[in-house]
Design an enzyme around this catalytic site. Sequence first.
Site, PDB file in Angstrom:
ATOM      1  N   HIS A  33       0.831  -1.208   0.000  1.00 33.53           N
ATOM      2  CA  HIS A  33       0.000   0.000   0.000  1.00 33.53           C
ATOM      3  C   HIS A  33       0.863   1.256   0.000  1.00 33.53           C
ATOM      4  O   HIS A  33       0.512   2.256  -0.631  1.00 33.53           O
ATOM      5  CB  HIS A  33      -0.943  -0.024   1.199  1.00 33.53           C
ATOM      6  CG  HIS A  33      -1.928  -1.142   1.140  1.00 33.53           C
ATOM      7  ND1 HIS A  33      -3.056  -1.089   0.348  1.00 33.53           N
ATOM      8  CD2 HIS A  33      -1.933  -2.363   1.727  1.00 33.53           C
ATOM      9  CE1 HIS A  33      -3.722  -2.223   0.475  1.00 33.53           C
ATOM     10  NE2 HIS A  33      -3.060  -3.012   1.301  1.00 33.53           N
ATOM     11  N   ARG A  42      -0.440   7.675 -10.118  1.00 27.77           N
ATOM     12  CA  ARG A  42      -1.651   6.899  -9.823  1.00 27.77           C
ATOM     13  C   ARG A  42      -2.581   7.631  -8.867  1.00 27.77           C
ATOM     14  O   ARG A  42      -3.754   7.880  -9.166  1.00 27.77           O
ATOM     15  CB  ARG A  42      -1.250   5.552  -9.232  1.00 27.77           C
ATOM     16  CG  ARG A  42      -2.360   4.808  -8.505  1.00 27.77           C
ATOM     17  CD  ARG A  42      -1.737   3.809  -7.530  1.00 27.77           C
ATOM     18  NE  ARG A  42      -2.733   3.059  -6.794  1.00 27.77           N
ATOM     19  CZ  ARG A  42      -3.239   3.423  -5.612  1.00 27.77           C
ATOM     20  NH1 ARG A  42      -2.878   4.564  -5.056  1.00 27.77           N
ATOM     21  NH2 ARG A  42      -4.108   2.650  -4.991  1.00 27.77           N
ATOM     22  N   GLY A  66     -12.268  -3.184  -3.767  1.00 29.24           N
ATOM     23  CA  GLY A  66     -10.873  -3.381  -3.395  1.00 29.24           C
ATOM     24  C   GLY A  66     -10.312  -2.120  -2.772  1.00 29.24           C
ATOM     25  O   GLY A  66      -9.373  -1.525  -3.287  1.00 29.24           O
ATOM     26  N   ASP A  88     -13.222  -4.995   0.694  1.00 28.91           N
ATOM     27  CA  ASP A  88     -11.879  -5.555   0.518  1.00 28.91           C
ATOM     28  C   ASP A  88     -11.807  -6.861   1.291  1.00 28.91           C
ATOM     29  O   ASP A  88     -12.416  -6.986   2.360  1.00 28.91           O
ATOM     30  CB  ASP A  88     -10.815  -4.577   1.024  1.00 28.91           C
ATOM     31  CG  ASP A  88      -9.448  -4.843   0.422  1.00 28.91           C
ATOM     32  OD1 ASP A  88      -8.980  -4.018  -0.367  1.00 28.91           O
ATOM     33  OD2 ASP A  88      -8.845  -5.891   0.736  1.00 28.91           O
ATOM     34  N   GLU A 117     -18.051 -10.794  -4.542  1.00 31.04           N
ATOM     35  CA  GLU A 117     -19.083 -11.703  -5.027  1.00 31.04           C
ATOM     36  C   GLU A 117     -19.904 -12.323  -3.897  1.00 31.04           C
ATOM     37  O   GLU A 117     -20.929 -12.960  -4.149  1.00 31.04           O
ATOM     38  CB  GLU A 117     -18.444 -12.816  -5.867  1.00 31.04           C
ATOM     39  CG  GLU A 117     -17.750 -12.341  -7.129  1.00 31.04           C
ATOM     40  CD  GLU A 117     -16.337 -11.839  -6.908  1.00 31.04           C
ATOM     41  OE1 GLU A 117     -15.659 -11.499  -7.885  1.00 31.04           O
ATOM     42  OE2 GLU A 117     -15.895 -11.767  -5.731  1.00 31.04           O
ATOM     43  N   GLU A 132      -9.262   0.769  -8.100  1.00 31.92           N
ATOM     44  CA  GLU A 132      -7.916   0.719  -8.690  1.00 31.92           C
ATOM     45  C   GLU A 132      -7.640  -0.755  -8.941  1.00 31.92           C
ATOM     46  O   GLU A 132      -7.093  -1.456  -8.109  1.00 31.92           O
ATOM     47  CB  GLU A 132      -6.895   1.353  -7.741  1.00 31.92           C
ATOM     48  CG  GLU A 132      -5.598   1.731  -8.433  1.00 31.92           C
ATOM     49  CD  GLU A 132      -4.615   0.585  -8.510  1.00 31.92           C
ATOM     50  OE1 GLU A 132      -4.856  -0.343  -9.319  1.00 31.92           O
ATOM     51  OE2 GLU A 132      -3.624   0.600  -7.783  1.00 31.92           O
ATOM     52  N   GLU A 141      -3.706 -10.300 -12.225  1.00 24.76           N
ATOM     53  CA  GLU A 141      -4.453 -10.430 -10.969  1.00 24.76           C
ATOM     54  C   GLU A 141      -5.956 -10.556 -11.181  1.00 24.76           C
ATOM     55  O   GLU A 141      -6.677 -10.938 -10.277  1.00 24.76           O
ATOM     56  CB  GLU A 141      -4.166  -9.287  -9.980  1.00 24.76           C
ATOM     57  CG  GLU A 141      -2.752  -9.303  -9.440  1.00 24.76           C
ATOM     58  CD  GLU A 141      -2.531  -8.282  -8.352  1.00 24.76           C
ATOM     59  OE1 GLU A 141      -3.126  -7.191  -8.427  1.00 24.76           O
ATOM     60  OE2 GLU A 141      -1.776  -8.579  -7.424  1.00 24.76           O
TER      61      GLU A 141
END
Length: 341
Positions: A33, A42, A66, A88, A117, A132, A141
């Site tokens: 992070h 970014r 996320g 997350d 999900e 992101e 990923e």
Amino acid sequence: MTETNKNVDALEKINQMSSADYYFDSYSHFGIHEEMLKDEVRTLAYRRAIINNRKLFEGKVVLDVGCGTGILCMFAAQAGAKMVIGVDNSEMLPIAQKIITANNFDKTITLIKGKMEEVVLPVDKVDIIISEWMGYFMLYEGMLDTVLYARDKYLVPGGVILPDKASLYITAIEDQDYKEEKINYWNNVYGFDMSCIREIALKEPLVDVVQPNMIVTNDCCILTVDIMTITKDELKFRSDFKLKALRDDLIHAFVVYFDIEFSKGDKPVCFSTGPKAKYTHWKQSIMYFEDHIKIQQGEIITGTMDCAPFDKNQRDLKIKLDFNFAGELMKSSSSLEYHMR
């Protein structure tokens, strides 16, 4: 158990995680992070896209897929969102809750731990999705799949996704010195033949910084993504490309990078991860091949790239690259396979 005790327990759990745990929950490590947050290209792009488009966010319900440390959630709250939901599945989430509380956003931002999900949101629909989701090679990923799931289940008709557009590019470079260091090194390691590792190294794209002076050809777009409409199946792609030499030189590798666009709102924002752009933590993905191409200015390399997730691990990418070259000084063609992991 009080909220404070829960957060202390979360900190202790992260402190006790082993390297094996991190392998399966890499986003629990604060260092990842830190790298992303310190990537100003970014992070500032997301901040501009959100804060400078306050009219887009005021009074809206926002979902961050996320959410990590919660930085995008806080940008959305600053921009006037009525409610922000961050989801997350890493052990970082309780730490993110401490950050949200420390910055007095706990009345606006709700964090939920779990897979997108599987979780149950406190609302039926959201107005905006932020995420992101980009990995190396853009698609590594497989997180974009999760964003598409959230879009299809939760986004209101006419809703907004940020970012909403992405493009993947290929170019070719001269890189003899680094190829010797990273690939051919294995031919003779302190007098021992370790060339079997060389074969593995050739099949794994190297994530590193490409200097602009290494670029030999133009670039070619091999994939464009409209996140509002693209389907999961369309992320498995096959694309033809054509690269034209800008000078006489040798070519040792192909390079892939991506551009991102936030096109919604009054003030669109974009950024590139290409070799000619400012550094990002995504760097570029370098795919070396066995020999080299001796090319002259104006000559053309044609090829096809196939890309899809691996069946056994959907996070990984299976990349097949076929190219043909018929120049004045040499002819070359090859079928290459790579594993992005």
